[in-house]
Design an enzyme around this catalytic site. Structure first.
Site, PDB file in Angstrom:
ATOM      1  N   SER A   1       0.818  -1.215   0.000  1.00 42.62           N
ATOM      2  CA  SER A   1       0.000   0.000   0.000  1.00 42.62           C
ATOM      3  C   SER A   1       0.850   1.263   0.000  1.00 42.62           C
ATOM      4  O   SER A   1       2.049   1.231   0.301  1.00 42.62           O
ATOM      5  CB  SER A   1      -0.958   0.038   1.199  1.00 42.62           C
ATOM      6  N   VAL A   2       0.164   2.367  -0.288  1.00 43.86           N
ATOM      7  CA  VAL A   2       0.765   3.705  -0.309  1.00 43.86           C
ATOM      8  C   VAL A   2       1.336   4.094   1.058  1.00 43.86           C
ATOM      9  O   VAL A   2       2.208   4.958   1.164  1.00 43.86           O
ATOM     10  CB  VAL A   2      -0.306   4.732  -0.782  1.00 43.86           C
ATOM     11  N   LYS A   3       0.851   3.427   2.128  1.00 49.63           N
ATOM     12  CA  LYS A   3       1.222   3.872   3.472  1.00 49.63           C
ATOM     13  C   LYS A   3       2.617   3.440   3.920  1.00 49.63           C
ATOM     14  O   LYS A   3       3.107   3.907   4.944  1.00 49.63           O
ATOM     15  CB  LYS A   3       0.169   3.425   4.490  1.00 49.63           C
ATOM     16  N   ASP A   4       3.274   2.581   3.152  1.00 44.84           N
ATOM     17  CA  ASP A   4       4.669   2.248   3.498  1.00 44.84           C
ATOM     18  C   ASP A   4       5.523   3.508   3.498  1.00 44.84           C
ATOM     19  O   ASP A   4       6.456   3.651   4.288  1.00 44.84           O
ATOM     20  CB  ASP A   4       5.263   1.287   2.452  1.00 44.84           C
TER      21      ASP A   4
END
Ligand code: PMP
Length: 343
Positions: A51-54
């Protein structure tokens, strides 16, 4: 003969943390045809935590290390809808920290199982209003205060989050499209992505249109359209939909805004899977619907060759028991993907 898989082979990465970011950008055929211009998706599902949240997890942890708050053997505590927790758990493992994640108990089963599998300590709380002191964000802050050697990641108001997108995602997009970008849009959870990418792209070219794509049930569409934080309707999308101006959203350069229903987002999730072989979560479908709306608007303004970018936030494999499950879709009153009918 050169095959597509032989493109862009790079030198080996020297550590696993470096695998975060530098994600591919792909032109999306169906959305481009629908908009009448080029729509590109930034493949954030290609990050190690899918995901983008890494990106935010890495920047937040690095920032806490640099400020001397996070010491060897320490602990990172966060309240999250799931993806940030997954990113934090991976980065924390790679750096030798413990992870405690507080999450509302209505998030996907897959996210909970994943967090436990990664070794995070998972604390589930009932979903409640932000104003309630038992909200997952407040619970995570208290836990961080009570835990020896712990830092609170505070992704909503910690601007190390948007810095990841200002220095990372925005720069990558500018390079990947050779500076030829007309518009960018995505939905906001913490707001780190829209604010950071928006600020970064505007530094290069202030004419790039930055649009917020809001799900139903969130308050930001009305805020940017009419100056009033007011939510209408609801959404089952996880990770997006904000009711306040977070620290990360403060000063975000939003030029225009769209509101997208779950049905519209799901339609793009279905089309991207069936027509283009991409299995994504609902926030990606909502983002693509917003990108099509922005593309159409730019074309209507005479920019026929417009190039619009959005974020493909996470993998659909994270939602097999929800978005990709006929019973679950029916239970939410949502249309069932035709290939799931009868399952
Ligand atoms: N989509 C998904 C699936 C997410 O988990 C998140 C993060 N909450 C977002 C979109 C929104 O990203 P941001 O927090 O940067 O606004």
């Amino acid at each position: 003969m050169l095959t597509s898989t032989s493109m862009n082979i790079t030198a080996p990465y020297q550590d696993t943390i470096s695998l975060i970011g530098n994600t591919p950008l792909v032109r999306l055929e169906g959305p481009s045809a629908a908009a009448g211009c080029s729509i590109f998706g930034k493949c954030e599902f290609a990050n190690p935590g899918a995901s983008v949240k890494d990106r935010a997890a890495l920047y937040i942890i690095r920032d806490a290390e640099e400020r001397g708050e996070l010491k060897p053997g320490g602990c990172v505590v966060e309240g999250t809808a799931g993806n940030t927790g997954i990113g934090i758990a991976l980065v924390a493992n790679a750096r030798g920290y413990k992870t405690i994640i507080v999450m509302p108990d209505n998030q996907s089963r897959e996210k909970m199982d994943t967090l436990r599998a990664l070794g995070a300590e998972l604390v589930l709380v009932p979903p409640t209003k932000f104003a309630d002191c038992n909200h997952f964000v407040h619970t995570s802050r208290r836990l961080a205060e009570e835990t020896e050697g712990a830092v609170w990641a505070n992704q909503f108001d910690n601007t190390a989050n948007r810095k990841a997108h200002l220095e990372g995602t925005a720069e990558e997009l500018w390079e990947q499209l050779d500076g030829k970008i007309d518009g960018f849009t995505c939905a906001a959870g913490t707001g780190g992505t829209i604010a950071g990418v928006g600020m970064g792209l505007k530094e290069h070219d202030s004419k790039i249109v930055i649009a917020l794509t809001d799900p139903h049930g969130a308050a930001l569409f009305n805020y940017y359209a009419h100056g009033e934080l007011k939510a209408e309707g609801s959404s089952v999308a996880e990770g997006i939909g904000q009711g306040r101006i977070t620290g990360n959203l403060e000063g975000a350069p939003i030029d225009t805004q769209y509101r997208v229903s779950d049905e519209e987002g799901l339609d793009w999730v279905a089309r991207l899977l069936r027509e283009e072989g991409l299995c994504l979560g609902l926030s990606s479908g909502i983002n693509v619907a917003g990108a099509v709306a922005l593309g159409k608007q730019l074309v209507a303004e005479g920019r026929k060759d417009a190039r619009v970018v959005t974020i493909l936030c996470d993998t659909g494999f994270r939602y097999l028991s929800s978005l990709y499950n006929a019973d679950w879709l029916r239970s939410k009153g949502l249309p069932v993907f035709d290939w799931l009918e009868g399952n």
